[in-house]
Design an enzyme around this catalytic site. Structure first.
Site, PDB file in Angstrom:
ATOM      1  N   CYS A 142      -4.285   0.131   3.480  1.00 23.62           N
ATOM      2  CA  CYS A 142      -4.181   1.278   4.377  1.00 23.62           C
ATOM      3  C   CYS A 142      -5.209   1.170   5.503  1.00 23.62           C
ATOM      4  O   CYS A 142      -6.297   0.623   5.324  1.00 23.62           O
ATOM      5  CB  CYS A 142      -4.343   2.582   3.613  1.00 23.62           C
ATOM      6  SG  CYS A 142      -5.439   2.475   2.219  1.00 23.62           S
ATOM      7  N   LYS A 184       8.456   3.288  -2.411  1.00 25.35           N
ATOM      8  CA  LYS A 184       7.817   2.944  -1.137  1.00 25.35           C
ATOM      9  C   LYS A 184       6.449   3.626  -1.056  1.00 25.35           C
ATOM     10  O   LYS A 184       6.303   4.777  -1.466  1.00 25.35           O
ATOM     11  CB  LYS A 184       8.705   3.417   0.032  1.00 25.35           C
ATOM     12  CG  LYS A 184       8.036   3.364   1.416  1.00 25.35           C
ATOM     13  CD  LYS A 184       7.745   1.953   1.906  1.00 25.35           C
ATOM     14  CE  LYS A 184       7.000   1.948   3.245  1.00 25.35           C
ATOM     15  NZ  LYS A 184       6.561   0.576   3.624  1.00 25.35           N
TER      16      LYS A 184
HETATM   17  O1  YRO Z   1       4.659  -1.787   7.598  1.00 23.62           O
HETATM   18  C1  YRO Z   1       4.602  -1.354   6.427  1.00 23.62           C
HETATM   19  O2  YRO Z   1       5.098  -0.263   6.079  1.00 23.62           O
HETATM   20  C2  YRO Z   1       3.963  -2.237   5.438  1.00 23.62           C
HETATM   21  N1  YRO Z   1       4.385  -3.539   5.427  1.00 23.62           N
HETATM   22  C3  YRO Z   1       3.830  -4.459   4.554  1.00 23.62           C
HETATM   23  O3  YRO Z   1       4.217  -5.643   4.561  1.00 23.62           O
HETATM   24  N2  YRO Z   1       2.865  -4.052   3.706  1.00 23.62           N
HETATM   25  C4  YRO Z   1       2.404  -2.760   3.690  1.00 23.62           C
HETATM   26  O4  YRO Z   1       1.511  -2.464   2.884  1.00 23.62           O
HETATM   27  C5  YRO Z   1       2.963  -1.799   4.588  1.00 23.62           C
HETATM   28  C6  YRO Z   1       2.455  -0.394   4.597  1.00 23.62           C
HETATM   29  C7  YRO Z   1       1.008  -0.248   5.015  1.00 23.62           C
HETATM   30  C8  YRO Z   1       0.660  -0.528   6.451  1.00 23.62           C
HETATM   31  C9  YRO Z   1       0.659  -2.026   6.685  1.00 23.62           C
HETATM   32  C10 YRO Z   1       1.628   0.116   7.451  1.00 23.62           C
HETATM   33  C11 YRO Z   1      -0.723   0.009   6.726  1.00 23.62           C
END
Ligand code: YRO
Length: 310
Positions: free
Chosen positions: A129, A45
């Site tokens: 990010c 993750k």
């Molecule tokens: O919500 C998430 O942890 C998430 N979900 C996704 O579909 N793609 C991602 O890259 C992430 C983590 C990064 C962020 C969207 C929370 C900035």
């Protein structure tokens, strides 16, 4: 060397499949299940400097066509995944680490520690990010993306990959690829992250289906396959010195085959893994093998980038 053998950065993989970061990879139990599965490799993750609980639930919802999520980067903090990577048996299968700092400084701090550990783990830097509030995510802000890659390339001067969000305009494919091509340490490009800020509505309840962000979230699954294939192929054509990892809309062996045709060297599975669990990798490998044999292909390398145009 078998029908499904794959290769990235000179490393051998038993097959091209792995999880999409974020799915089934938050803690040791989930990661161990991926390690024990038929996936050729797996990824942790996306991590931050310190642990995060993430957004309030419900924060993931599946429909017959895919999924929406606004998880909010729930993770155990980078030392947890670095510790996992320290104890991993790389002879069993390669391991990727996803890194998603909340700032450039956070990314540099995490990458310095990962570099110092000197492990075979492969870094995938998540460029979705957040940046300054009110500005787009890093990968949609090309000046910020350039600044990030300049600093990261100095701190982490070894091969790494970048996880890209989807682009929807040829000028954006051109500009993003030209930036990536300036950075020789960026040796692979993973396309795509979820299509951001979509909205799924339940007409029965007349409601959004996830709690964070008034229901807005990133979508995956069948909704995104054509967008994913376009992004894989766009970067494959524009970045001849780099390898591509395909991600988006994969739930069958035929979908894996399409990503390979578009130019992917490895293929990640997100929504379908969330719904089906790690047993999906054995099914996808079996479906891909049967398809390759039926078509007379002797390797996945002989499929890569072989997409025909009219
Ligand atoms: O919500 C998430 O942890 C998430 N979900 C996704 O579909 N793609 C991602 O890259 C992430 C983590 C990064 C962020 C969207 C929370 C900035």
């Amino acid at each position: 060397m078998s029908l499904l053998s794959a290769s990235l950065l000179g490393i051998d993989f038993a097959n091209p499949l792995l999880n999409a970061s974020g799915v089934w990879c938050r803690d040791k139990a989930e990661l161990d299940a991926l390690n024990a599965s038929a996936a050729g490799s797996f990824i942790t993750k996306s991590c931050t400097l310190v642990p995060r609980a993430g957004n309030p639930e419900p924060r993931y919802y599946a429909t017959p066509l895919g999924s929406i999520n606004s998880m909010g980067l729930p993770n155990e903090g980078y030392p947890y995944y670095l510790d996992y990577a320290r104890h991993h048996d790389y002879r069993a299968k390669p391991l990727f680490m996803s890194v998603a700092g909340l700032s450039l400084a956070d990314n540099l701090a995490m990458l310095a520690a990962i570099r110092a550990a000197d492990l075979p783990a492969i870094v995938e830097l998540n460029l979705s990010c957040p940046n300054v509030p009110g500005k787009p995510q890093i990968a949609y802000d090309f000046a910020a993306m350039t600044e990030m890659l300049e600093a990261v390339s100095l701190e982490y001067a070894r091969p790494f990959g970048v996880k890209m969000p989807p682009y929807f305009d040829i000028a954006h494919f051109d500009e993003a690829a030209a930036i990536l091509n300036r950075f020789p340490h960026v040796t692979f490009v993973t396309c795509i992250n979820s299509i951001g800020n979509a909205l799924i509505i339940d007409p029965e309840t007349e409601s959004v289906v996830i709690k964070p962000k008034e229901g807005f979230g990133g979508i995956g699954g069948d909704y995104v396959l054509p967008t994913a294939l376009a992004n894989v192929n766009a970067f494959y054509r524009r970045c001849p010195g780099k390898q591509i990892i395909g991600c988006g809309g994969v739930s069958t062996g035929e979908h894996v085959f399409m990503h390979l045709l578009a130019g992917a060297s490895l293929v990640q599975v997100g929504s379908a893994l969330y719904e089906e669990g790690p047993a999906i990798f054995a099914r996808l490998n079996a479906e891909l093998s049967a398809l390759l044999e039926r078509k007379g292909y002797a390797s996945i390398e002989s499929v890569r980038g072989k997409l025909r145009t009219l």
